[in-house]
Scaffold this motif. Structure first.
Motif, PDB file in Angstrom:
ATOM      1  N   ASP A 174       0.802  -1.230   0.000  1.00 43.19           N
ATOM      2  CA  ASP A 174       0.000   0.000   0.000  1.00 43.19           C
ATOM      3  C   ASP A 174       0.829   1.271   0.000  1.00 43.19           C
ATOM      4  OD1 ASP A 174      -2.416  -1.388  -0.055  1.00 43.19           O
ATOM      5  OD2 ASP A 174      -2.535  -1.491   2.122  1.00 43.19           O
ATOM      6  N   PHE A 175       2.146   1.158  -0.086  1.00 41.92           N
ATOM      7  CA  PHE A 175       2.978   2.355  -0.168  1.00 41.92           C
ATOM      8  C   PHE A 175       2.665   3.088  -1.460  1.00 41.92           C
ATOM      9  CE2 PHE A 175       7.532   4.079  -0.792  1.00 41.92           C
ATOM     10  CZ  PHE A 175       7.235   5.235  -0.095  1.00 41.92           C
ATOM     11  N   CYS A 176       2.475   4.382  -1.371  1.00 44.18           N
ATOM     12  CA  CYS A 176       2.140   5.255  -2.498  1.00 44.18           C
ATOM     13  C   CYS A 176       0.674   5.178  -2.902  1.00 44.18           C
ATOM     14  CB  CYS A 176       2.995   4.964  -3.726  1.00 44.18           C
ATOM     15  SG  CYS A 176       4.762   5.193  -3.462  1.00 44.18           S
ATOM     16  N   CYS A 205       7.005   7.307  -5.799  1.00 50.95           N
ATOM     17  CA  CYS A 205       5.846   8.215  -5.803  1.00 50.95           C
ATOM     18  C   CYS A 205       6.183   9.575  -5.216  1.00 50.95           C
ATOM     19  CB  CYS A 205       4.687   7.595  -5.042  1.00 50.95           C
ATOM     20  SG  CYS A 205       5.102   7.164  -3.320  1.00 50.95           S
ATOM     21  N   PRO A 206       7.141  10.297  -5.780  1.00 47.97           N
ATOM     22  CA  PRO A 206       7.478  11.608  -5.218  1.00 47.97           C
ATOM     23  C   PRO A 206       6.320  12.596  -5.288  1.00 47.97           C
ATOM     24  CG  PRO A 206       8.522  11.309  -7.360  1.00 47.97           C
ATOM     25  CD  PRO A 206       7.956   9.979  -6.962  1.00 47.97           C
ATOM     26  N   GLY A 207       5.434  12.441  -6.280  1.00 47.44           N
ATOM     27  CA  GLY A 207       4.300  13.351  -6.401  1.00 47.44           C
ATOM     28  C   GLY A 207       3.271  13.180  -5.313  1.00 47.44           C
ATOM     29  N   GLU A 208       3.224  11.992  -4.695  1.00 49.65           N
ATOM     30  CA  GLU A 208       2.303  11.760  -3.588  1.00 49.65           C
ATOM     31  C   GLU A 208       2.958  11.955  -2.229  1.00 49.65           C
ATOM     32  OE1 GLU A 208       2.521   9.491  -6.095  1.00 49.65           O
ATOM     33  OE2 GLU A 208       0.514   8.937  -6.768  1.00 49.65           O
ATOM     34  N   VAL A 232      15.040  15.255  -2.411  1.00 49.09           N
ATOM     35  CA  VAL A 232      13.580  15.154  -2.473  1.00 49.09           C
ATOM     36  C   VAL A 232      13.065  14.007  -1.614  1.00 49.09           C
ATOM     37  CG1 VAL A 232      11.616  14.634  -3.984  1.00 49.09           C
ATOM     38  CG2 VAL A 232      13.376  16.247  -4.735  1.00 49.09           C
ATOM     39  N   GLY A 233      13.710  12.854  -1.723  1.00 45.08           N
ATOM     40  CA  GLY A 233      13.244  11.676  -0.986  1.00 45.08           C
ATOM     41  C   GLY A 233      13.401  11.809   0.512  1.00 45.08           C
ATOM     42  N   MET A 234      14.581  12.227   0.975  1.00 44.70           N
ATOM     43  CA  MET A 234      14.835  12.305   2.407  1.00 44.70           C
ATOM     44  C   MET A 234      14.084  13.467   3.052  1.00 44.70           C
ATOM     45  SD  MET A 234      16.494   9.626   2.875  1.00 44.70           S
ATOM     46  CE  MET A 234      16.629   9.871   4.630  1.00 44.70           C
ATOM     47  N   ASP A 235      13.994  14.600   2.370  1.00 51.62           N
ATOM     48  CA  ASP A 235      13.210  15.705   2.932  1.00 51.62           C
ATOM     49  C   ASP A 235      11.728  15.349   2.952  1.00 51.62           C
ATOM     50  OD1 ASP A 235      14.921  17.979   3.703  1.00 51.62           O
ATOM     51  OD2 ASP A 235      15.611  17.904   1.631  1.00 51.62           O
TER      52      ASP A 235
END
Length: 325
Positions: A174-176, A205-208, A232-235
């Motif tokens: 269910d991730f993303c 899923c960076p947009g979510e 982007v991912g860690m922040d």
């Protein structure tokens, strides 16, 4: 001929009217769907945010966070998360870098102090045991039930939250699709264990799950903000982790503070989703600070001058979603 002409004319009129009605009925939803996403939502008055206390225990006092890093987390990635956690209880956020003093900048510690306004007083989070599970012992596709198993690898005593962080190449159930992370509790070592999980969304899923540092999948295509730590991912993970830690201490076992159904509760931060600064609305994070050197957007400063963008938290005293800026 006249006798035949009247019914035919009447039939033609009926067909014409029916066609006009059909066109008008189709025009209504098309016009509605053409509205900007935030304008559509603005037409609907949201229910007031009011988290109810359900008389269950909260996590207060000294809380230890035991962290399991599942997958590939280089030291630079781990330092972002660890600095954030350390900043939660460090009032002097720039003490190690006197030249980076920002007396006017709000701190991560100030953000976390809102949890002290819930019943039971303040709680302090510190890092305990850490496990680097970079051998993917359970594979790169995990079920929800396996998260508790991973969290339970750190046997502990006292108040604790077991945190599982999964790297960008790990897919979790269910991730993303419906979540960026979760927190809950389960039985381990003959006691109830509180745990939280967050995944790195940068490739999946960076947009979510990394908004507002990435263009959203749905809604207005507004330009993304620059992540304060350049990742982007860690922040994005910091935002999710902040959300879950606040939920874990104010609703650790499903009977603390929340609004709505217990199976899908709105909690201390999730009740204020998408709000980071003054003037926020759906699709717009609000007015935040910008680092002149890097262009990164932030609203809180932590240890070693590290900057973070943190979501609003519901304040039980004022019954409002409280932002730092």
């Amino acid at each position: 001929m006249m006798g035949l002409g009247h019914p035919l004319s009447f039939l033609l009129v009926l067909l014409l009217v029916a066609s006009l009605v059909q066109v008008q009925c189709h025009d209504i939803p098309n016009t509605w769907e053409a509205r900007p996403f935030h304008s559509m939502l603005a037409l609907i008055q949201p229910d007031p945010v009011l988290l109810k206390y359900h008389k269950g225990p909260l996590l207060k006092g000294n809380i230890t966070l035991h962290i399991l890093w599942y997958g590939n987390f280089p030291k630079t990635h781990r330092s972002i998360i660890l600095d954030f956690i350390q900043s939660l209880h460090s009032a002097h956020h720039n003490h190690t870098h006197p030249k980076l003093q920002h007396s006017s900048s709000p701190s991560v510690h100030t953000w976390w102090r809102t949890t002290a306004r819930y019943r039971g007083g303040p709680c302090t989070l510190t890092v305990g045991n850490q496990i680097l599970a970079n051998n993917y012992s359970l594979g790169k596709t995990l079920k929800t039930t396996q998260l508790l198993a991973l969290a339970s690898q750190n046997p502990t005593r006292g108040n604790a939250i077991h945190v599982v962080l999964t790297s960008a190449d790990v897919a979790v159930e269910d991730f993303c699709m419906s979540r960026c992370g979760t927190h809950g509790s389960g039985g381990a070592y003959k006691r109830r264990v509180a745990y939280a999980w967050v995944g790195n969304p940068v490739t999946q899923c960076p947009g979510e799950c990394a908004w507002p540092f990435h263009r959203p999948v749905y809604g207005p295509p507004s330009p993304p903000l620059v992540p304060p730590n350049g990742d982007v991912g860690m922040d994005g993970m910091v935002i999710s982790l902040a959300t879950l830690l606040a939920g874990a201490v104010t609703n650790p076992f499903g009977n603390g503070y929340f609004q709505g159904a217990a199976s899908a509760p709105l909690e201390a931060v999730s009740a204020c989703t998408g709000i980071f600064g003054k003037g926020a609305y759906p699709g717009y994070a609000g007015e935040v600070l910008v680092d002149k050197m890097t262009g990164g957007s932030y609203n809180a400063v932590g240890v070693r001058g590290r900057k973070f963008l943190l979501p609003a938290m519901w304040d039980p005293v004022t019954s409002t979603c409280k932002t730092l800026v």
